[in-house]
Write a protein that holds these residues in place. Structure first.
Motif, mmCIF file in Angstrom:
data_model
loop_
_atom_site.group_PDB
_atom_site.id
_atom_site.type_symbol
_atom_site.label_atom_id
_atom_site.label_comp_id
_atom_site.label_asym_id
_atom_site.label_seq_id
_atom_site.Cartn_x
_atom_site.Cartn_y
_atom_site.Cartn_z
ATOM 1 N N ASN A 90 0.871 -1.180 0.000
ATOM 2 C CA ASN A 90 0.000 0.000 0.000
ATOM 3 C C ASN A 90 0.905 1.227 0.000
ATOM 4 O O ASN A 90 1.457 1.625 1.026
ATOM 5 N N VAL A 91 1.073 1.809 -1.181
ATOM 6 C CA VAL A 91 1.966 2.949 -1.337
ATOM 7 C C VAL A 91 1.121 4.184 -1.610
ATOM 8 O O VAL A 91 0.399 4.239 -2.606
ATOM 9 N N LYS A 92 1.191 5.143 -0.687
ATOM 10 C CA LYS A 92 0.415 6.380 -0.807
ATOM 11 C C LYS A 92 -1.072 6.089 -0.973
ATOM 12 O O LYS A 92 -1.772 6.718 -1.767
ATOM 13 N N GLY A 93 -1.545 5.108 -0.194
ATOM 14 C CA GLY A 93 -2.969 4.802 -0.187
ATOM 15 C C GLY A 93 -3.462 3.987 -1.358
ATOM 16 O O GLY A 93 -4.670 3.777 -1.501
ATOM 17 N N LYS A 94 -2.555 3.477 -2.218
ATOM 18 C CA LYS A 94 -2.960 2.710 -3.388
ATOM 19 C C LYS A 94 -2.209 1.386 -3.428
ATOM 20 O O LYS A 94 -1.079 1.272 -2.968
ATOM 21 N N ARG A 95 -2.880 0.370 -4.000
ATOM 22 C CA ARG A 95 -2.283 -0.960 -4.206
ATOM 23 C C ARG A 95 -2.297 -1.236 -5.705
ATOM 24 O O ARG A 95 -3.088 -2.050 -6.191
ATOM 25 N N GLU A 96 -1.420 -0.575 -6.430
ATOM 26 C CA GLU A 96 -1.468 -0.609 -7.892
ATOM 27 C C GLU A 96 -0.588 -1.696 -8.498
ATOM 28 O O GLU A 96 -0.795 -2.098 -9.630
ATOM 29 N N TRP A 97 0.389 -2.156 -7.789
ATOM 30 C CA TRP A 97 1.342 -3.072 -8.382
ATOM 31 C C TRP A 97 1.910 -3.993 -7.303
ATOM 32 O O TRP A 97 1.750 -3.754 -6.098
ATOM 33 N N VAL A 98 2.533 -5.073 -7.746
ATOM 34 C CA VAL A 98 3.150 -6.017 -6.815
ATOM 35 C C VAL A 98 4.646 -6.186 -7.089
ATOM 36 O O VAL A 98 5.412 -6.505 -6.180
ATOM 37 N N VAL A 99 5.066 -5.988 -8.318
ATOM 38 C CA VAL A 99 6.444 -6.276 -8.694
ATOM 39 C C VAL A 99 7.389 -5.264 -8.059
ATOM 40 O O VAL A 99 7.192 -4.056 -8.149
ATOM 41 N N THR A 100 8.422 -5.777 -7.423
ATOM 42 C CA THR A 100 9.365 -4.914 -6.716
ATOM 43 C C THR A 100 10.704 -5.635 -6.598
ATOM 44 O O THR A 100 10.963 -6.608 -7.303
ATOM 45 N N ALA A 101 11.545 -5.181 -5.681
ATOM 46 C CA ALA A 101 12.869 -5.777 -5.454
ATOM 47 C C ALA A 101 13.094 -5.952 -3.959
ATOM 48 O O ALA A 101 12.603 -5.165 -3.148
ATOM 49 N N GLY A 102 13.825 -6.980 -3.591
ATOM 50 C CA GLY A 102 14.280 -7.140 -2.212
ATOM 51 C C GLY A 102 13.185 -7.417 -1.211
ATOM 52 O O GLY A 102 13.270 -6.969 -0.057
ATOM 53 N N CYS A 103 12.149 -8.173 -1.608
ATOM 54 C CA CYS A 103 11.099 -8.538 -0.645
ATOM 55 C C CYS A 103 11.705 -9.335 0.508
ATOM 56 O O CYS A 103 12.645 -10.114 0.329
ATOM 57 N N THR A 104 11.147 -9.149 1.693
ATOM 58 C CA THR A 104 11.690 -9.815 2.885
ATOM 59 C C THR A 104 11.706 -11.323 2.732
ATOM 60 O O THR A 104 12.680 -11.991 3.097
ATOM 61 N N MET A 105 10.645 -11.883 2.171
ATOM 62 C CA MET A 105 10.613 -13.343 2.006
ATOM 63 C C MET A 105 11.748 -13.821 1.117
ATOM 64 O O MET A 105 12.418 -14.822 1.436
ATOM 65 N N ASP A 106 11.983 -13.133 0.009
ATOM 66 C CA ASP A 106 13.096 -13.501 -0.865
ATOM 67 C C ASP A 106 14.427 -13.435 -0.127
ATOM 68 O O ASP A 106 15.276 -14.329 -0.238
ATOM 69 N N ASN A 107 14.623 -12.349 0.627
ATOM 70 C CA ASN A 107 15.877 -12.192 1.369
ATOM 71 C C ASN A 107 16.073 -13.333 2.358
ATOM 72 O O ASN A 107 17.176 -13.878 2.496
ATOM 73 N N GLN A 108 14.992 -13.690 3.055
ATOM 74 C CA GLN A 108 15.075 -14.775 4.031
ATOM 75 C C GLN A 108 15.408 -16.099 3.349
ATOM 76 O O GLN A 108 16.249 -16.870 3.832
ATOM 77 N N MET A 109 14.749 -16.364 2.242
ATOM 78 C CA MET A 109 14.939 -17.660 1.584
ATOM 79 C C MET A 109 16.315 -17.769 0.939
ATOM 80 O O MET A 109 16.937 -18.843 0.976
#
Length: 821
Positions: A511-530
């Protein structure tokens, strides 16, 4: 291996623990099933059957594990490599929506999104004189793996028994009556396939069919289902080319065989009819009682390894559907044990060595397209299917999934290559054909980190087995997964961390600035953990095998550059690299808590601040959810050492429903987990969670009763397995305190026990744990200190509520301990 300890996490050789089964492990009802989610499941790993128990119109809905749509294929996208630099640049510039739009044509499959798991059809029996009946009873005995229906009609008592033989690979059905000449019925197949061919050959029913074409992939799996009728007394008539009638029989045994042309994920050149006939050659070599005895003997050698007794009360005398309805309001300890053991039953019945892994519905599905195609959804669901495998002493049932991992490590080379990387990977779904591409569009498909989660299963199996030969086979797969990240990780510009990009946090959106427009990003916590977990485990594996010193150094160098976990502005464990978490987010996935469970990186004793941050995240995510998510939350609250909250989630999960649409969770009358619709991972997740409430072994010690709820004040569990090479042969407690514990050491070395109670062995106090040894052995699992947002409310828990004991053990010896004041 001789001096390895629990803290170094080298685990036990697979053993058979002969625990006595609990009493009353039956699902039973006083009326027939009207709905599929009321029917009772039978399975032998390959064959599945759902039994309705209708006196006048009986139905057996049939499955065979290899009947999937399509045929061998893969669905990678060759455009990904060239598009990757621009996609990453857009992400790092904060233009995530544009990056996501690029991922659709450049990364996601432009053809098949995955093939569906399919049904065979149903076998029907229409009986004469059964429209009016009384004294009705039907059951599924999960101690023997047999379904039974009894009732009376016109002064005659009828009994119907059925089982899917593990040893003879047939569905066997027996009809008997208290008087001779009282069984008359017609039998026929139905099928949803328009081109299915039905025939009668030598007074034997036959149905031939072909699985569906799907998304441009030709369906090439062919199947043959045969029914041989063996009637005692009376006569048999052929009514048509698809119907047989049995008239005035004393008893009848039916043998149902199903064969396909599937050989492996690359080869469908078999002969389905020949295969089905081959199974039927076993008919007549034994009596029905002998078939059943052999079947049950095979099944019970697995099932009887673990028993759980939490007590019982009058609730256990009620029908199973009534107990589900009343579970949230009326204490029913035996129901908790039954539900735990039902998960083990389902795993034995849907995942046998040499076969296919349990899919999203195990092996039970009545549709041409199972929900979500019944695929192996790999961003949690298929992994969750196997959470109970090692700890509840069903290591053999883990094998089909481990084989799938070996297979996709081959087909997944194409997915790695599409990014210009070495090694192997896959995305959030695969199927019987071991496809590895990104599917379902960029909002779900751009998740190239499944290989890390799969590799955790390889390592965890080693931790439970302690088998160096197995590790020698698993290590190259883990090593190749690491090579993918050595090529794929990219340095993000703000902190200089190495991150996975593009990716996302399954299956949530920030939720970025009150909107949920996209999911694709970098460095998600789950990825880092795995990725941290994969590299750390591979370093340990290489060290055990004395291999690849230079490779170890290269992995450690990357580990040192991975992002730390972060505690955000409201005290939560951040889900994304940026502090985007919404405290009102109630999403069913809790991906960033992977490091708490099933991972090992977050725990009360080595990472207390992260432990409390994870708890904050879980509290805000809420309890209500889909059924499988509630099963995951049972595991998470158990790892948070809160047994009362974990039990509350079990109550939430055992909420009655018959809905097959929605996301409100619950449990069907036949104890199948509801998303809804049915997803079997919720059953397996809750079974694993109950085991975690009783014992944990992921932090370098065997923690006894780490999350026991107040309502389970007294009980006994036998046969659970622990990392470090130990069998928990028996654990008995009273008033919430350990009374007696017996632990067998299978590899020797130091046994470390953590317990809230004081323990003694043979009347002598135990040695308090060696702190220096603990610190040295935990160094290999040490994580980075978290980054904490300025002014974030950080809480650290008290660590003074448990005792640690070290016991030097010898291989094969059993150690008995008891409570003392």
């Amino acid at each position: 291996m001789k001096n390895l300890s629990i803290v170094s996490l080298i685990l036990l050789l697979a053993v058979n623990v002969c625990a006595q089964p609990s009493l009353g492990l039956k699902l039973w009802y006083d009326r027939p099933a009207d709905l599929w989610v009321e029917a009772l499941p039978l399975g032998n790993g390959r064959l599945g059957a759902m039994v309705y128990g209708n006196p006048a119109h009986e139905e057996f809905q049939l499955n065979e594990e290899t009947i999937w749509g399509g045929s061998p294929y893969n669905n990678t996208n060759p455009l990904a490599k060239d598009a990757l630099p621009e996609i990453r640049q857009l992400i790092f510039e904060g233009q995530n929506l544009k990056a996501q739009e690029m991922c659709g044509p450049a990364i996601c499959s432009q053809g098949a999104n995955g093939m569906p798991y399919q049904t065979v059809g149903s076998l029907h029996f229409d009986f004469e004189g059964m429209d009016s009946y009384h004294d009705y009873y039907r059951e599924l005995d999960i101690e023997k793996a047999i379904a039974k229906t009894t009732f009376s009609a016109n002064g005659v008592k009828y009994t119907r028994e059925a089982f899917t033989s593990f040893t003879d690979q047939l569905l066997m059905i027996r009809f008997t009556a208290s008087e001779k000449g009282k069984i008359t019925f017609t039998t026929r197949y139905t099928s949803p396939y328009k081109d299915a061919r039905k025939s009668v050959n030598e007074k034997m029913l036959q149905m031939d069919g072909k699985a569906s074409d799907h998304e441009g992939i030709e369906g090439k799996v062919r199947f043959t289902s045969l029914v041989k009728v063996d009637n005692d007394g009376g006569r048999l008539e052929v009514l048509s080319d698809s119907t047989i009638k049995v008239i005035d029989a004393n008893s009848v045994i039916l043998y149902v065989s199903i064969g396909t042309n599937f050989k492996n994920y690359q080869d469908v050149t078999g002969d389905s009819e020949k295969t089905a006939i081959e199974y039927l050659k076993r008919v007549g070599t034994k009596t029905f009682e002998k078939y059943l005895a052999d079947h049950s003997a095979y099944y019970t050698k697995f099932f009887d390894r673990v028993s759980l007794d939490l007590g019982s009360n009058e609730q256990a005398t009620k029908t199973t559907d009534v107990r589900v309805k009343e579970f949230a309001t009326t204490f029913d300890p035996q129901m908790s044990a039954l539900y735990f053991q039902f998960g083990r039953y389902l795993l034995i019945c849907s995942s046998q060595p040499g076969g296919q892994p349990a899919n999203l519905q195990g092996i039970w599905n009545y549709q041409l397209r199972a929900p979500w195609d019944g695929k192996y959804t790999t961003d949690i669901n298929v992994e969750m299917n196997y959470w109970p495998a090692e700890v509840t002493n069903l290591a053999e049932m883990h094998q089909p999934f481990l084989q799938l991992i070996e297979d996709v490590a081959l087909t997944g080379k194409e997915s790695a290559a599409m990014y210009g990387a070495r090694g192997w990977t896959l995305h959030h779904n695969t199927d019987i054909w071991r496809s590895t591409g990104a599917v379902d569009g960029p909002k779900y498909g751009v998740w190239p980190t499944c290989n890390a989660w799969f590799s955790q299963h390889l390592w965890d199996r080693y931790l439970f087995s302690g088998d160096d030969r197995y590790l020698s086979r698993a290590y190259p797969i883990m090593k190749e997964a690491c090579k993918f990240y050595l090529d794929f990780l990219v340095k993000e510009p703000e902190n200089g961390w190495l991150v996975v990009a593009p990716s996302y946090s399954p299956e949530n959106a920030p939720n970025v600035k009150g909107k949920r427009e996209w999911v694709v990003t970098a460095g998600c916590t789950m990825d880092n953990q795995m990725v941290f977990d994969l590299f750390s485990n591979t370093i340990q594996a290489a060290t055990v095998l004395s291999e690849d010193k230079l490779f170890i150094d290269s992995l450690q160098s990357v580990v040192n550059q991975l992002p730390p976990m972060q505690i955000g502005k409201w005290g939560q464990l951040q889900e994304w690299m940026q502090d985007w978490d919404n405290p009102r987010d109630r999403h069913r996935h809790i991906s960033h808590l992977w490091g708490l469970y099933p991972g090992y990186q977050i725990n009360k004793f080595e990472s207390p601040a992260l432990f409390e941050a994870a708890k904050t995240s879980l509290i805000h995510r809420g309890d209500p959810s889909t059924g499988w998510s509630m099963g995951w939350k049972v595991c998470l609250w158990a790892r948070l050492l809160d047994g009362n909250h974990a039990y509350k989630l079990i109550q939430d999960q055992l909420k009655p429903t018959v809905d097959e649409k929605g996301q409100n969770g619950g449990t069907y009358p036949n104890l199948f987990d509801a998303h809804p619709p049915f997803q079997i991972d919720g059953n397996f997740g809750c079974t694993a969670g109950i085991a975690e409430m009783l014992v944990q072994s992921h932090t370098g010690s065997i923690h006894l009763l780490p999350a026991i709820p107040e309502v389970w004040a007294k009980g006994t569990v036998k046969g659970l397995r622990c990392r470090g090479g130990f069998d928990l042969q028996e654990l008995t407690w009273e008033n919430g305190k350990v009374k007696k514990v017996k632990i067998k050491s299978n590899v020797g070395g130091t046994l470390r026990i953590r317990c809230a109670d004081k323990l003694q062995m043979k009347g002598q106090p135990l040695n308090i744990a060696n702190a220096e040894l603990a610190n040295r052995l935990l160094e290999t699992q040490k994580i980075k200190e978290p980054l904490i947002t300025a002014n974030a409310p950080v809480v650290t828990p008290s660590l003074s509520d448990t005792f640690l004991y070290d016991i030097d053990t010898k291989k094969g010896e059993v150690y008995e301990l008891e409570y003392y004041q």
